[in-house]
Structures are given as structure tokens and as C-alpha cells.
Design a protein around this motif. Structure first.
Motif, PDB file in Angstrom:
ATOM      1  N   TRP A   1      22.323  36.960  46.877  1.00  0.00           N
ATOM      2  CA  TRP A   1      21.344  36.144  47.700  1.00  0.00           C
ATOM      3  C   TRP A   1      22.058  35.640  48.888  1.00  0.00           C
ATOM      4  O   TRP A   1      23.272  35.106  48.870  1.00  0.00           O
ATOM      5  CB  TRP A   1      20.806  35.014  46.841  1.00  0.00           C
ATOM      6  CG  TRP A   1      19.695  35.613  46.059  1.00  0.00           C
ATOM      7  CD1 TRP A   1      19.831  36.135  44.412  1.00  0.00           C
ATOM      8  CD2 TRP A   1      18.405  35.868  46.134  1.00  0.00           C
ATOM      9  NE1 TRP A   1      18.831  36.577  44.045  1.00  0.00           N
ATOM     10  CE2 TRP A   1      17.687  36.468  44.977  1.00  0.00           C
ATOM     11  CE3 TRP A   1      17.441  35.745  47.150  1.00  0.00           C
ATOM     12  CZ2 TRP A   1      16.398  36.593  44.738  1.00  0.00           C
ATOM     13  CZ3 TRP A   1      16.154  35.957  47.119  1.00  0.00           C
ATOM     14  CH2 TRP A   1      15.672  36.660  45.986  1.00  0.00           C
ATOM     15  N   THR A   2      21.633  35.589  49.890  1.00  0.00           N
ATOM     16  CA  THR A   2      21.913  35.079  51.206  1.00  0.00           C
ATOM     17  C   THR A   2      20.824  34.258  51.954  1.00  0.00           C
ATOM     18  O   THR A   2      19.717  34.393  51.738  1.00  0.00           O
ATOM     19  CB  THR A   2      22.561  36.097  52.153  1.00  0.00           C
ATOM     20  OG1 THR A   2      23.153  35.720  53.199  1.00  0.00           O
ATOM     21  CG2 THR A   2      21.174  37.196  52.633  1.00  0.00           C
TER      22      THR A   2
ATOM     23  N   GLU B   1      35.612  34.515  44.806  1.00  0.00           N
ATOM     24  CA  GLU B   1      36.948  33.707  44.836  1.00  0.00           C
ATOM     25  C   GLU B   1      37.607  34.544  43.674  1.00  0.00           C
ATOM     26  O   GLU B   1      37.291  34.493  42.543  1.00  0.00           O
ATOM     27  CB  GLU B   1      36.955  32.357  44.698  1.00  0.00           C
ATOM     28  CG  GLU B   1      38.214  31.653  44.542  1.00  0.00           C
ATOM     29  CD  GLU B   1      38.197  30.081  44.090  1.00  0.00           C
ATOM     30  OE1 GLU B   1      39.196  29.658  43.584  1.00  0.00           O
ATOM     31  OE2 GLU B   1      37.092  29.568  44.030  1.00  0.00           O
TER      32      GLU B   1
ATOM     33  N   ARG C   1      34.653  35.136  41.244  1.00  0.00           N
ATOM     34  CA  ARG C   1      33.556  34.327  40.861  1.00  0.00           C
ATOM     35  C   ARG C   1      33.057  33.865  42.431  1.00  0.00           C
ATOM     36  O   ARG C   1      33.703  33.840  43.210  1.00  0.00           O
ATOM     37  CB  ARG C   1      34.372  33.064  40.241  1.00  0.00           C
ATOM     38  CG  ARG C   1      33.322  32.160  39.439  1.00  0.00           C
ATOM     39  CD  ARG C   1      34.218  31.310  38.467  1.00  0.00           C
ATOM     40  NE  ARG C   1      33.213  30.597  37.716  1.00  0.00           N
ATOM     41  CZ  ARG C   1      32.523  31.157  36.620  1.00  0.00           C
ATOM     42  NH1 ARG C   1      32.465  32.273  36.357  1.00  0.00           N
ATOM     43  NH2 ARG C   1      31.792  30.243  35.913  1.00  0.00           N
ATOM     44  N   LEU C   2      31.901  33.816  42.266  1.00  0.00           N
ATOM     45  CA  LEU C   2      30.877  33.218  43.262  1.00  0.00           C
ATOM     46  C   LEU C   2      29.715  32.458  42.580  1.00  0.00           C
ATOM     47  O   LEU C   2      28.799  33.071  41.998  1.00  0.00           O
ATOM     48  CB  LEU C   2      30.309  34.455  44.253  1.00  0.00           C
ATOM     49  CG  LEU C   2      29.555  34.013  45.513  1.00  0.00           C
ATOM     50  CD1 LEU C   2      30.294  33.245  46.505  1.00  0.00           C
ATOM     51  CD2 LEU C   2      28.910  35.128  45.874  1.00  0.00           C
ATOM     52  N   ASN C   3      29.639  30.995  42.802  1.00  0.00           N
ATOM     53  CA  ASN C   3      28.910  30.152  42.604  1.00  0.00           C
ATOM     54  C   ASN C   3      28.376  30.315  40.989  1.00  0.00           C
ATOM     55  O   ASN C   3      27.048  30.427  40.838  1.00  0.00           O
ATOM     56  CB  ASN C   3      27.520  30.428  43.178  1.00  0.00           C
ATOM     57  CG  ASN C   3      27.782  30.125  44.940  1.00  0.00           C
ATOM     58  OD1 ASN C   3      28.394  29.132  45.035  1.00  0.00           O
ATOM     59  ND2 ASN C   3      26.988  30.761  45.721  1.00  0.00           N
ATOM     60  N   GLY C   4      29.320  30.388  40.134  1.00  0.00           N
ATOM     61  CA  GLY C   4      29.194  30.371  38.799  1.00  0.00           C
ATOM     62  C   GLY C   4      28.784  31.731  38.041  1.00  0.00           C
ATOM     63  O   GLY C   4      28.823  32.095  37.088  1.00  0.00           O
TER      64      GLY C   4
END
Length: 128
Positions: free
Chosen positions: A79-80, A28, A45-48
Motif C-alpha cells: 500500500w502507498t 528494513e 520488515r515494513l510497518n509490522g
């Protein structure tokens, strides 16, 4: 003493980098300068985790740094839940694959790609 950190990647084509990280990998956008026109710096940003994209020209002008995007001095690791699906989605979108999904040990499955500037992006999942 320190308030936070981010990784900043230098890019030759910031719009392509934004599309890759925002539209394909789900980051984002949280900051852009300048706001109007083509930006020189964008933070996503992605998960912090915060990733900065800065233009090669801005690195030279603002910091006196000759940035060389695409040299494999680092890899951004994402990571996925499913490497194979991520691989299919990214290759279908035209992303350059370096290595198809493979079990790499330690219970991990990995695939490697290059972002629009040639930087390595590794997609990883735990083997179920």
C-alpha cells in the motif's frame, strides 16, 4: 500458541532481492544468516510485516524443497499514498512493470511489477 508469522520468498539472487525490497520499497533488514558474506536467508520488515528472502539452494539443502521463484502463485501487495509516483520511481530504477497504474474498482488504483526473481508485486492506493 503461535508467536508470529512471515512470508518467505525463494530467490535465485538474494542480493538483488535485498536491493529491491530494502532500497526501493523501504523495508528494513532485521535478520541475516550467515552474517558474513552472501546470506542464505534475510528478513526484512515494513510497518509490522516481515518478509523473508531465502535462496533456492538453501531451500533445497535445509528443507528438501525445489523452489521455483517467479511463478505467479501469489502477489505481495504494497500500500502507498500515490501509485503513479511509486510507478515512476520504480520504473526509473529499472524495475520490470507488468501493468501501469489503473483504477481497478473498489476505490483502488493499482500497478503491477515483478521483483528480481519474477514474483508479482502489486502497488495499491485508495483513489482520492
Amino acid at each position: 500458541m503461535y508467536a508470529g508469522a512471515l512470508v518467505n520468498l525463494y530467490t535465485r539472487d538474494i542480493e538483488a532481492g535485498i536491493r529491491f525490497y530494502r532500497d526501493l520499497l523501504g523495508f528494513e533488514e532485521t535478520f541475516r544468516t550467515p552474517i558474513d558474506g552472501t546470506p542464505e536467508h534475510v528478513e526484512l520488515r515494513l510497518n509490522g510485516f516481515t518478509l523473508g528472502l531465502g535462496t533456492v539452494e538453501a531451500a533445497q539443502r535445509a528443507h528438501g524443497v525445489d523452489a521455483s521463484p517467479g511463478t505467479p502463485a501469489m502477489a505481495l501487495v504494497m500500500w502507498t499514498d500515490d501509485v503513479d509516483t511509486a510507478y515512476s520511481d520504480l520504473t526509473a530504477a529499472g524495475v520490470t512493470a507488468v501493468q501501469p497504474p489503473r483504477d481497478s474498482g473498489n476505490g483502488n488504483r493499482n500497478a503491477l511489477f515483478r521483483d528480481p526473481d519474477g514474483n508479482l508485486v502489486e502497488i495499491v492506493a485508495k483513489v482520492q
